[in-house]
Design a protein around this motif. Structure first.
Motif, PDB file in Angstrom:
ATOM      1  N   LEU A 181       0.830  -1.206   0.000  1.00  0.00           N
ATOM      2  CA  LEU A 181       0.000   0.000   0.000  1.00  0.00           C
ATOM      3  C   LEU A 181       0.869   1.264   0.000  1.00  0.00           C
ATOM      4  N   ILE A 182       1.916   1.249   0.806  1.00  0.00           N
ATOM      5  CA  ILE A 182       2.805   2.416   0.888  1.00  0.00           C
ATOM      6  C   ILE A 182       3.508   2.652  -0.444  1.00  0.00           C
ATOM      7  N   ALA A 183       4.013   1.582  -1.044  1.00  0.00           N
ATOM      8  CA  ALA A 183       4.718   1.716  -2.317  1.00  0.00           C
ATOM      9  C   ALA A 183       3.796   2.228  -3.416  1.00  0.00           C
ATOM     10  N   PRO A 189      -1.480  11.612  -6.081  1.00  0.00           N
ATOM     11  CA  PRO A 189      -2.018  12.970  -6.022  1.00  0.00           C
ATOM     12  C   PRO A 189      -3.113  13.117  -4.966  1.00  0.00           C
ATOM     13  N   TRP A 190      -3.928  12.082  -4.812  1.00  0.00           N
ATOM     14  CA  TRP A 190      -5.014  12.155  -3.827  1.00  0.00           C
ATOM     15  C   TRP A 190      -4.446  12.309  -2.423  1.00  0.00           C
ATOM     16  N   LEU A 191      -3.425  11.504  -2.089  1.00  0.00           N
ATOM     17  CA  LEU A 191      -2.845  11.566  -0.750  1.00  0.00           C
ATOM     18  C   LEU A 191      -2.153  12.909  -0.526  1.00  0.00           C
ATOM     19  N   ALA A 192      -1.460  13.407  -1.536  1.00  0.00           N
ATOM     20  CA  ALA A 192      -0.801  14.710  -1.417  1.00  0.00           C
ATOM     21  C   ALA A 192      -1.822  15.803  -1.133  1.00  0.00           C
ATOM     22  N   LYS A 193      -2.970  15.708  -1.759  1.00  0.00           N
ATOM     23  CA  LYS A 193      -4.037  16.689  -1.538  1.00  0.00           C
ATOM     24  C   LYS A 193      -4.560  16.608  -0.111  1.00  0.00           C
ATOM     25  N   GLN A 194      -4.725  15.398   0.416  1.00  0.00           N
ATOM     26  CA  GLN A 194      -5.227  15.222   1.781  1.00  0.00           C
ATOM     27  C   GLN A 194      -4.258  15.797   2.813  1.00  0.00           C
ATOM     28  N   LYS A 195      -2.965  15.661   2.563  1.00  0.00           N
ATOM     29  CA  LYS A 195      -1.965  16.141   3.512  1.00  0.00           C
ATOM     30  C   LYS A 195      -1.938  17.668   3.598  1.00  0.00           C
ATOM     31  N   LYS A 196      -2.481  18.321   2.605  1.00  0.00           N
ATOM     32  CA  LYS A 196      -2.539  19.776   2.609  1.00  0.00           C
ATOM     33  C   LYS A 196      -3.833  20.303   3.227  1.00  0.00           C
ATOM     34  N   ARG A 197      -4.771  19.423   3.472  1.00  0.00           N
ATOM     35  CA  ARG A 197      -6.074  19.846   3.983  1.00  0.00           C
ATOM     36  C   ARG A 197      -6.024  20.222   5.461  1.00  0.00           C
ATOM     37  N   PHE A 228      -6.259  -2.073  -3.889  1.00  0.00           N
ATOM     38  CA  PHE A 228      -6.831  -1.060  -3.021  1.00  0.00           C
ATOM     39  C   PHE A 228      -6.549   0.327  -3.585  1.00  0.00           C
ATOM     40  N   SER A 229      -7.559   1.165  -3.595  1.00  0.00           N
ATOM     41  CA  SER A 229      -7.383   2.539  -4.076  1.00  0.00           C
ATOM     42  C   SER A 229      -6.651   3.371  -3.022  1.00  0.00           C
ATOM     43  N   ALA A 230      -6.227   4.564  -3.418  1.00  0.00           N
ATOM     44  CA  ALA A 230      -5.558   5.464  -2.470  1.00  0.00           C
ATOM     45  C   ALA A 230      -6.497   5.824  -1.331  1.00  0.00           C
ATOM     46  N   GLU A 231      -7.766   6.053  -1.658  1.00  0.00           N
ATOM     47  CA  GLU A 231      -8.747   6.398  -0.622  1.00  0.00           C
ATOM     48  C   GLU A 231      -8.908   5.273   0.389  1.00  0.00           C
ATOM     49  N   GLU A 232      -8.889   4.032  -0.071  1.00  0.00           N
ATOM     50  CA  GLU A 232      -9.016   2.889   0.834  1.00  0.00           C
ATOM     51  C   GLU A 232      -7.761   2.682   1.668  1.00  0.00           C
ATOM     52  N   SER A 233      -6.651   3.182   1.194  1.00  0.00           N
ATOM     53  CA  SER A 233      -5.357   2.950   1.853  1.00  0.00           C
ATOM     54  C   SER A 233      -4.938   4.071   2.776  1.00  0.00           C
ATOM     55  N   PHE A 235      -5.633   4.815   5.749  1.00  0.00           N
ATOM     56  CA  PHE A 235      -5.336   4.408   7.126  1.00  0.00           C
ATOM     57  C   PHE A 235      -3.873   4.059   7.322  1.00  0.00           C
ATOM     58  N   ALA A 236      -3.223   3.575   6.272  1.00  0.00           N
ATOM     59  CA  ALA A 236      -1.821   3.167   6.383  1.00  0.00           C
ATOM     60  C   ALA A 236      -0.907   4.357   6.633  1.00  0.00           C
ATOM     61  N   PHE A 237      -1.346   5.550   6.278  1.00  0.00           N
ATOM     62  CA  PHE A 237      -0.497   6.736   6.357  1.00  0.00           C
ATOM     63  C   PHE A 237      -0.838   7.643   7.548  1.00  0.00           C
ATOM     64  N   ILE A 238      -1.863   7.285   8.314  1.00  0.00           N
ATOM     65  CA  ILE A 238      -2.326   8.144   9.411  1.00  0.00           C
ATOM     66  C   ILE A 238      -1.817   7.623  10.750  1.00  0.00           C
TER      67      ILE A 238
END
Length: 266
Positions: A181-183, A189-197, A228-233, A235-238
């Protein structure tokens, strides 16, 4: 002091503060200090931490004490996530329903799989990793996002070995899935956007820290694209999520309620 006595004295203090604020003749700085004390006794005077093993009712208790809100996921937990979920009552109407996220650092992401997959890094690039013998040392050598292609190679090799062997330890399979999931999604782009929110809601949090459906049974060991999509994944980054809610239960004691991962989660 028992809980009832505490509540009576707390409410008496708040009553005195309210009377002082109604006078209107106190300096502005003093007024702000009094308002801060008033907020504190209703919001974050104490911290209550829920600690136990997996599937022991922590999340159920957490949600119940949050006046029945489904914030912390139940029934989907597996020993690969280390997400801490906390909630506090807020007397600020503008904050009610809002939430914040602390994202895992690169080091924390690497530690998820370092112990189980270290030998694969040494096999693929022996010269670079020959002196790396401990899991935490890998965190100092691996660099993101430059090493994402290398991580994907490690994941592919491990997958191939597992398919040939047919079986593996659960810890290794979980670590492999998290590395996968991390790789796949570290630079999405989706995760990068979330980190800026900075405008997360409690509803957002409850979805992002939840494991996806069929987390362990979905056929994720196939070829790309990732199952698994980025949205589903997400949790792995939080690492941690904090929620601001209106809760009579938390208001009574002025507590921050913290739901920890299951013991030995990672």
């Amino acid at each position: 002091m028992d809980a009832r006595t505490y509540e009576l004295r707390r409410d008496e203090l708040v009553g005195l503060i309210d009377k002082a604020l109604e006078l209107g003749a106190i300096p502005a700085k003093t007024g702000e200090s009094l308002k801060a004390v008033r907020r504190k006794v209703y919001e974050n005077q104490f911290r209550i931490v829920l600690v136990s093993g997996f599937e022991c009712g922590k999340s159920t208790t957490f949600n119940m004490l949050c006046d029945g809100r489904e914030i912390s996921p139940r029934g989907l937990m597996v020993p690969t996530s280390a997400t801490i979920v906390s909630a506090q009552n807020t007397v600020d109407a503008s904050m009610a329903g809002k939430a914040s996220i602390v994202w895992r650092s690169d080091r924390e992401l690497t530690l998820i799989f370092a112990k189980q997959l270290l030998r694969y890094f040494k096999e693929i690039e022996p010269a670079r990793f020959k002196t790396v013998n401990q899991a935490d040392q890998l965190c100092d050598v691996l660099n993101y996002p430059a090493d994402l292609p290398l991580l994907k190679k490690v994941v592919s090799k491990n997958m191939a070995d597992l398919k040939r062997a047919g079986t593996s330890e659960e810890a290794e399979r979980n670590a492999l899935l998290m590395a996968h999931l991390i790789a796949q999604h570290y630079d999405s782009p989706w995760l990068a956007k979330q980190k800026k929110r900075s405008d997360f809601t409690v509803e957002d949090i409850s979805k992002m820290i939840c494991f996806p459906d069929n987390y362990q049974s979905r056929p994720w060991m196939g070829v790309s694209p990732c199952a698994f999509s980025a949205e589903e994944s997400a949790f792995a980054f939080i690492r941690q999520a904090h929620c601001y809610i209106r809760s009579e239960n938390l208001k009574r004691t002025g507590s921050v309620l913290i739901d920890c991962p299951g013991l030995f989660a990672s």
